[in-house]
Motif scaffolding. Structure first.
Motif, mmCIF file in Angstrom:
data_model
loop_
_atom_site.group_PDB
_atom_site.id
_atom_site.type_symbol
_atom_site.label_atom_id
_atom_site.label_comp_id
_atom_site.label_asym_id
_atom_site.label_seq_id
_atom_site.Cartn_x
_atom_site.Cartn_y
_atom_site.Cartn_z
ATOM 1 N N GLN B 6 44.050 37.563 41.563
ATOM 2 C CA GLN B 6 42.811 38.193 42.012
ATOM 3 C C GLN B 6 42.988 38.729 43.425
ATOM 4 N N CYS B 23 41.308 42.018 39.232
ATOM 5 C CA CYS B 23 41.928 40.912 38.501
ATOM 6 C C CYS B 23 43.056 41.430 37.624
ATOM 7 N N TRP B 34 34.956 36.923 33.702
ATOM 8 C CA TRP B 34 34.534 36.915 35.098
ATOM 9 C C TRP B 34 33.449 35.847 35.270
ATOM 10 N N ALA B 67 31.398 45.829 35.244
ATOM 11 C CA ALA B 67 32.786 45.395 35.058
ATOM 12 C C ALA B 67 33.473 46.343 34.092
ATOM 13 N N LEU B 77 35.436 44.076 38.875
ATOM 14 C CA LEU B 77 34.026 43.720 38.930
ATOM 15 C C LEU B 77 33.458 44.391 40.163
ATOM 16 N N TYR B 90 33.941 34.370 43.273
ATOM 17 C CA TYR B 90 34.062 35.018 41.973
ATOM 18 C C TYR B 90 35.447 34.723 41.404
ATOM 19 N N CYS B 92 38.179 35.080 38.117
ATOM 20 C CA CYS B 92 38.611 35.745 36.911
ATOM 21 C C CYS B 92 39.471 34.748 36.132
#
Lengths: 113, 115
Positions: B6, B23, B34, B67, B77, B90, B92
């Protein structure tokens, strides 16, 4: 409405003793359960899982128990080590094999030397 | 073998700005997820893709969130415009459907701060 609940936000255990982390779920359709471990500043890492057709799965020091009638699972760590100190998340499968997991809010385990 | 990657690891931005999180899933995985983690709500699924197609976006909080997965090795995203309440970590994750059922592998996350 939380479908996966970890009611203990934290747990402190002495090194060498057993750690027991608990998780409750509400959806009887869940058929697969996982435990993840998370260290600070890292993503969750998969630890151990269990299918609803079993009531126990063991991997080294880690054992997961599933009680379907009570909708309860627990993770046992024996013996606990300081390196086990982390946040542990319980997760359940929500329908199908695409892997839509529902996570609990986590329990922070501290293992004291 | 590289895990889920990420970028960026940290993002600080001002309210109203556009934010794009990136990602790269594990090679060979066909599902991508996500998540957003906050103190109040824990780990919430925002959206997931299977074979690059969005399957469930019911967790996306608002139209400000979008996304995409243009190919099997990349997803984004985007938040536009960003707001302070979007501040969170956040994550992934990716998985391969059908073998080790539902085991997802997570990236290290992006910590977003919206001022």
């Amino acid at each position: 409405d939380q479908q996966v609940k970890q009611n203990s936000p934290s747990l402190s255990v002495q090194e060498g003793r057993i750690s027991i982390l608990n998780c409750d779920y509400t959806n009887s359709m869940f058929d697969y359960f996982l435990w993840y471990k998370k260290y600070p500043a890292e993503g969750p890492t998969f630890l151990i899982s269990i299918s609803s057709i079993k009531d126990k799965n063991e991997d080294g020091r880690f054992t997961v128990f599933l009680n379907k009638s009570a909708k309860h699972l627990s993770l046992h760590i024996v013996p606990s080590q300081p390196g086990d100190s982390a946040v542990y998340f319980c997760a359940s499968n929500y329908g199908g094999s695409q892997g839509n997991l529902i996570f609990g809010k986590g329990t922070k385990l501290s293992v004291k030397p | 073998d590289a895990g889920v990657i990420q970028s960026p690891r940290h993002e600080v931005t001002e309210m109203g700005q556009e934010v794009t999180l990136r990602c790269k899933p594990i090679s060979g995985h066909n599902s991508l997820f996500w998540y957003r983690q906050t103190m109040m709500r824990g780990l919430e699924l925002l959206i997931y893709f299977n074979n690059n197609v969005p399957i469930d976006d019911s967790g996306m909080p608002e139209d400000r969130f979008s996304a995409k997965m243009p190919n099997a090795s990349f997803s984004t995203l985007k938040i536009q415009p960003s707001e302070p309440r979007d501040s969170a970590v956040y994550f992934c994750a990716s998985s391969f459907s059908g073998v080790a059922k539902n085991i997802q592998y997570f990236g290290a996350g992006t910590r977003l701060s919206v001022l």
